[in-house]
Design an enzyme around this catalytic site. Structure first.
Site, PDB file in Angstrom:
ATOM      1  N   SER C  77       1.032  -1.069  -0.001  1.00  0.00           N
ATOM      2  CA  SER C  77      -0.399  -0.607  -0.390  1.00  0.00           C
ATOM      3  C   SER C  77       0.647   1.602  -0.031  1.00  0.00           C
ATOM      4  O   SER C  77      -0.028   2.534  -0.181  1.00  0.00           O
ATOM      5  CB  SER C  77      -1.429  -0.191   1.125  1.00  0.00           C
ATOM      6  OG  SER C  77      -1.803  -1.315   1.212  1.00  0.00           O
ATOM      7  N   LYS C  80       0.693   3.576  -2.987  1.00  0.00           N
ATOM      8  CA  LYS C  80      -0.877   4.179  -3.764  1.00  0.00           C
ATOM      9  C   LYS C  80      -0.290   5.540  -2.839  1.00  0.00           C
ATOM     10  O   LYS C  80      -0.616   7.135  -4.001  1.00  0.00           O
ATOM     11  CB  LYS C  80      -1.577   3.952  -2.192  1.00  0.00           C
ATOM     12  CG  LYS C  80      -1.859   2.479  -2.686  1.00  0.00           C
ATOM     13  CD  LYS C  80      -3.593   2.140  -1.268  1.00  0.00           C
ATOM     14  CE  LYS C  80      -3.771   0.844  -1.346  1.00  0.00           C
ATOM     15  NZ  LYS C  80      -4.341   0.726  -0.037  1.00  0.00           N
ATOM     16  N   TYR C 204      -2.397  -1.620 -10.499  1.00  0.00           N
ATOM     17  CA  TYR C 204      -2.522  -1.836  -9.065  1.00  0.00           C
ATOM     18  C   TYR C 204      -2.102  -3.151  -8.510  1.00  0.00           C
ATOM     19  O   TYR C 204      -0.954  -2.669  -7.874  1.00  0.00           O
ATOM     20  CB  TYR C 204      -3.966  -1.983  -9.223  1.00  0.00           C
ATOM     21  CG  TYR C 204      -4.149  -1.559  -7.312  1.00  0.00           C
ATOM     22  CD1 TYR C 204      -3.817  -0.771  -7.002  1.00  0.00           C
ATOM     23  CD2 TYR C 204      -4.921  -3.058  -7.148  1.00  0.00           C
ATOM     24  CE1 TYR C 204      -4.503  -0.633  -5.198  1.00  0.00           C
ATOM     25  CE2 TYR C 204      -4.617  -3.036  -5.061  1.00  0.00           C
ATOM     26  CZ  TYR C 204      -4.577  -1.541  -4.591  1.00  0.00           C
ATOM     27  OH  TYR C 204      -4.390  -1.831  -2.964  1.00  0.00           O
ATOM     28  N   TYR C 256      -4.035   3.198   7.491  1.00  0.00           N
ATOM     29  CA  TYR C 256      -5.034   2.069   8.171  1.00  0.00           C
ATOM     30  C   TYR C 256      -5.982   3.213   9.283  1.00  0.00           C
ATOM     31  O   TYR C 256      -5.950   4.593   9.181  1.00  0.00           O
ATOM     32  CB  TYR C 256      -4.911   0.927   8.119  1.00  0.00           C
ATOM     33  CG  TYR C 256      -4.147   1.016   7.086  1.00  0.00           C
ATOM     34  CD1 TYR C 256      -4.655   0.543   5.720  1.00  0.00           C
ATOM     35  CD2 TYR C 256      -2.533  -0.398   7.206  1.00  0.00           C
ATOM     36  CE1 TYR C 256      -3.781  -0.627   5.115  1.00  0.00           C
ATOM     37  CE2 TYR C 256      -2.165  -0.797   6.288  1.00  0.00           C
ATOM     38  CZ  TYR C 256      -2.900  -0.408   5.204  1.00  0.00           C
ATOM     39  OH  TYR C 256      -2.225  -1.414   3.826  1.00  0.00           O
ATOM     40  N   VAL C 274       1.032  -3.716   3.915  1.00  0.00           N
ATOM     41  CA  VAL C 274       0.803  -5.022   4.492  1.00  0.00           C
ATOM     42  C   VAL C 274       2.302  -5.786   4.787  1.00  0.00           C
ATOM     43  O   VAL C 274       2.455  -6.609   5.897  1.00  0.00           O
ATOM     44  CB  VAL C 274      -0.353  -6.267   4.409  1.00  0.00           C
ATOM     45  CG1 VAL C 274      -1.743  -5.046   4.748  1.00  0.00           C
ATOM     46  CG2 VAL C 274      -0.175  -6.049   2.656  1.00  0.00           C
TER      47      VAL C 274
END
Lengths: 331, 331, 331, 331
Positions: C77, C80, C204, C256, C274
């Site tokens: 992540s 991102k 992605y 998160y 993660v």
């Protein structure tokens, strides 16, 4: 009979009934202007907004048809009832009910939210998309054609011929229904499906694209009315326990977000589709011995102009009128 | 008759039925250990977890009672059915239906979330708390006692005596039910209520605290079965249109989050309460002429051990058994 | 300096700092037993639960490394942040912000529910999956490799070499991440995406599978700390307006469901993945002239044992400790 | 200085700054027509929609005021910051943080839904109503006046005089805020509160009704900027750990549903209220030695015309402009 006295001569009664139904069709046809046809695929967008037709077939053979009776249309969500039955016949009722619940959701038919919010062990019911796609995954067979075979066999027994998938409709559904793919992947990730997702969705899109008429719907309704037995031969088409449970399911969950109101104001099991079709089931009962339909009948309706909940706007009003006039409500 | 042949001598039949029901009560009494009594107020917490009783009263006067038949208990959520009827009689059906919908929610009975999430113009239905409190605000009268007067008059006609509020229960409800106050203020802010909130909640807590027996519930069920007419005199207690709509509402929304399953597996209109009471309505029908109850009956059940959805765990199983044995399902 | 007096001789200071960091790593390494490595794909499941490493690179060239510093891991992540920057550079900041908001959600990173419940015109932010997939669709190029080119060029400028996609990781992500496909189709149906969904998801999954080290993360953090300028040459790598907005976004949405707590207890912009990586950004400031990092630094952390929110359990504790000791919080 | 070169003569600089701020106020005053004043209670509805005023107070004593600077208005939600601080001082920071989280919600400030949907052990944060009411219950004292005493003492230290509750506003809030009562009962039922609900709500409505000016808000901001120390005497008014956490909380959760955008586009801790007030905190930093405010300042804004998220429409635009011109963002 609510409207005046009618003698028991069936032919005469039938004439009276035909007159009534014709006048109601004419009346509610005008109200179709308040609805809108579904537009998400071409075949639905091209439907005649003003069309409205009904077919009523009684166990005793009496048939009343009125309005736009000849149209073929895609079965859409009404197929959810039939694949649920087929899956129960393939796998056994308890097997299927272990994988899909029979509770109303309070959410739109194409909601994912209720799965995420509630994290249920199984989709809420087989008549919302998440449940219906799960049910399609339970059908026997490895390919979509094999899976649909159970459905076609079932339908042939009910309507007297083997129906066909409208290929244009299927291809449109397949190519546009992204929400259903989204639901499908959500189900896949949650472990709800028992078949390959691609095959499952192919099955689902094909089942929604089966062509049908209001006579077919009336015949389907009649078999359900007769607890799954062939109304002529009394041979079992659907196990009685399945047929009866399906009627309860239709009553609580069959009419999208308006299921509760349909139960309250019409009061008979029914299932609608976005093409404007409705199948309704009048179980046998003896309240009024003069009305020949009261030993059970099936009703098929077609009226592609939809209300905000996605139900045929003319069809709902027509069924409500008939149910009130002939006292058809179960309650 | 499902179980063996029975002749039409009513006395004999009644004996057989009594034997059946006694054996079923004994069987399902044992299963009450799997449930738990409600504990949020003392009067409920003190209930006998193992109690289970049933009263069945047919239109023809046949009565079967078995198990723990003498207990008085608070009516709790079953009152929601009766205040809805009373409000419809006070204000007219359409007035009430403009202020409360008749759709299942998919949410818990005491949810506020569905109001905030959906922002509906009216609560989902009169059998969840938000709808029931709204309905209580619609009752005529300025004080809670005036409001309850319509309810007491209605109930007296149904059960033959004027019921009473259990003051301890009322005070406990009033002092502990913070969620209902929360719902009440939410409704007030949204403009759903037509009476002062304090009066409305007082009415609501009192109506939930009315004491009742299973005989009373059976009589209430019987009047509903008889479309609102007194089963003996055939005088109208409830307007027919209200009585019939209420039965539809009970079927789709009456058994909390398990309403869909109750419709599917039992198939008759019913309403439960957290005290362990259930009222069930068997509409008249003629499928089996040997069974005297098939011209309509009311059923009252009491079994305070509850399942996870808040329904009497023994009561649900017992009703399912009876409905299957005697083929009572509407479907 | 919080802990005792240190003179300004940088070498000496660095030695002290190294000692501190080594002792903290040793301490928090023991606490990794309380977390769990992600297991949804093999490459993550194989990670060493007890690993913990940190790299801190200051603008002035001071570098402190400690613990497990040599591991390569997938960026997950954290990508991102970088694709958001790349998309802003490809399309312009306002173009991107018209298609994705910058609001925290209060929902899990992989939620679909918030899209259905709120029906927003754009996904909540680029750091939840729905926003990140939307951003990937905005990258220039027709194929996933073309789309990733902007990202690779950006990263090469930041970390000094062209990173690579771990093919095993990519294939695992691609083949297992059904929730992301579900989100993708939901976005497609809602009209949020600007590229083919297949290409978008390929992009992605590949971006999440880029291999990286904690040194790389520290360098990325340092460029952001330096408002997008190369810390050595002061040439612009990222437009200042984008770099600064990204830091705000990381602070409000980067960790998160624990973003608010990280802001409160640590107080610097950061983004986790993660795989157990965290990039943190210490903006320049002058509160304490003795501490060489206070003119800005980047921090990279690796610790694959995750807490319940999906953040590196050792990494969070280590960063909190360091931020408190060295007074790094922005606030 | 972003706009041209300015010498370090403070008086001259101040003159320039005053000119700038005056021109910006004039510009953004015109844009207040796009907003709407809150109307739920009379005192808010009577506000001048076109009013806009700002007060900036630097640690070094520099003060700039412009526009509508003399209005007294109710503090409303800005009080949530101060009662949180007071509760932390009464009970200890960790005690309070065990009872209220510091996570953004993604929901409206007056949502109950997120409590029901997530069933968190504590409200999401002290700046949404559910969290703020919980915090009010934590204040020491048995009566609302005793509870408010901690708040008044704190405020007096910050603003130099003991503020007063506007009784009309309090009575209006008390009599109309049904949603807050709903939230209160929901919290009570969930066991979140530590005081009697009536007292807690009385406290909450009174704290929202405290009258204040933009100078007061600027002073409050300045104390927070100075990490809780009196800017003149450097005596501790608020413990440093509390002051710093509060600034993080304001940044992530302070501006209703637009908190993320405010962090991204303005980048400083701030809290707004529906009366149109905003308090903003500019932490000390040294990026540009020419601008006297960069050693820390507090900003108070008043502009009762609100945007859709409930923030002062002119105030937000003005703060964004100033933050960009003077490079105030933390990031």
């Amino acid at each position: 009979m609510v409207q005046g006295s009618v003698n028991l001569n069936t032919e005469l009664t039938k004439e009276w009934l035909q007159d009534y139904v014709d006048s109601w069709i004419n009346f509610y046809k005008k109200q179709t202007v308040d609805g809108e046809v579904a537009t998400y695929i071409p075949i639905l967008a091209e439907a005649d907004q003003h069309a409205l037709g009904i077919s009523i077939i009684g166990k005793n053979g009496v048939t009343i048809k009125s309005g736009d009776t000849e149209e073929k249309f895609t079965i859409q969500s009404i197929s959810k009832v039939l694949t649920f039955i087929a899956a129960c016949m393939d796998r056994g009722l308890s097997y299927v009910l272990n994988r899909v619940d029979v509770e109303p959701t309070g959410e739109a038919f194409n909601s994912i939210m209720h799965l995420e919010m509630k994290q249920p062990k199984k989709p809420f019911n087989p008549l919302v998309n998440s449940g219906a796609i799960t049910v399609s995954s339970l059908l026997s067979g490895k390919t979509s054609d094999q899976k649909l075979e159970s459905l076609f066999i079932l339908m042939e027994k009910m309507i007297g011929y083997r129906p066909e998938v409208n290929v244009d409709a299927y291809e449109s559904e397949r190519d546009t229904s992204m929400r259903n793919r989204s639901i499908g992947y959500y189900l896949l990730e949650g472990g709800y499906l028992e078949s390959d997702l691609g095959i499952t969705l192919e099955t689902y899109f094909k089942q929604c694209s089966i062509e049908i008429t209001i006579d077919d719907l009336a015949k389907i309704g009649l078999v359900l009315s007769n607890d799954g037995l062939d109304p002529n031969t009394e041979e079992e088409i659907i196990p009685r326990s399945v047929a009866r449970l399906v009627k309860a399911l239709m009553l609580t969950c069959g009419m999208y977000d308006a299921s509760g109101k349909f139960a309250a104001y019409v009061g008979i099991p029914a299932k609608s589709g976005v093409s404007g079709g409705i199948v309704a089931v009048v179980p046998p009962r003896v309240r009024d011995e003069e009305l020949p339909f009261l030993d059970g009948c099936g009703i098929g309706v077609f009226g592609p102009a939809l209300d905000l909940q996605g139900n045929s706007i003319g069809g709902i009003k027509l069924l409500r009128h008939i149910a009130n006039q002939w006292d058809l409500s179960l309650f």
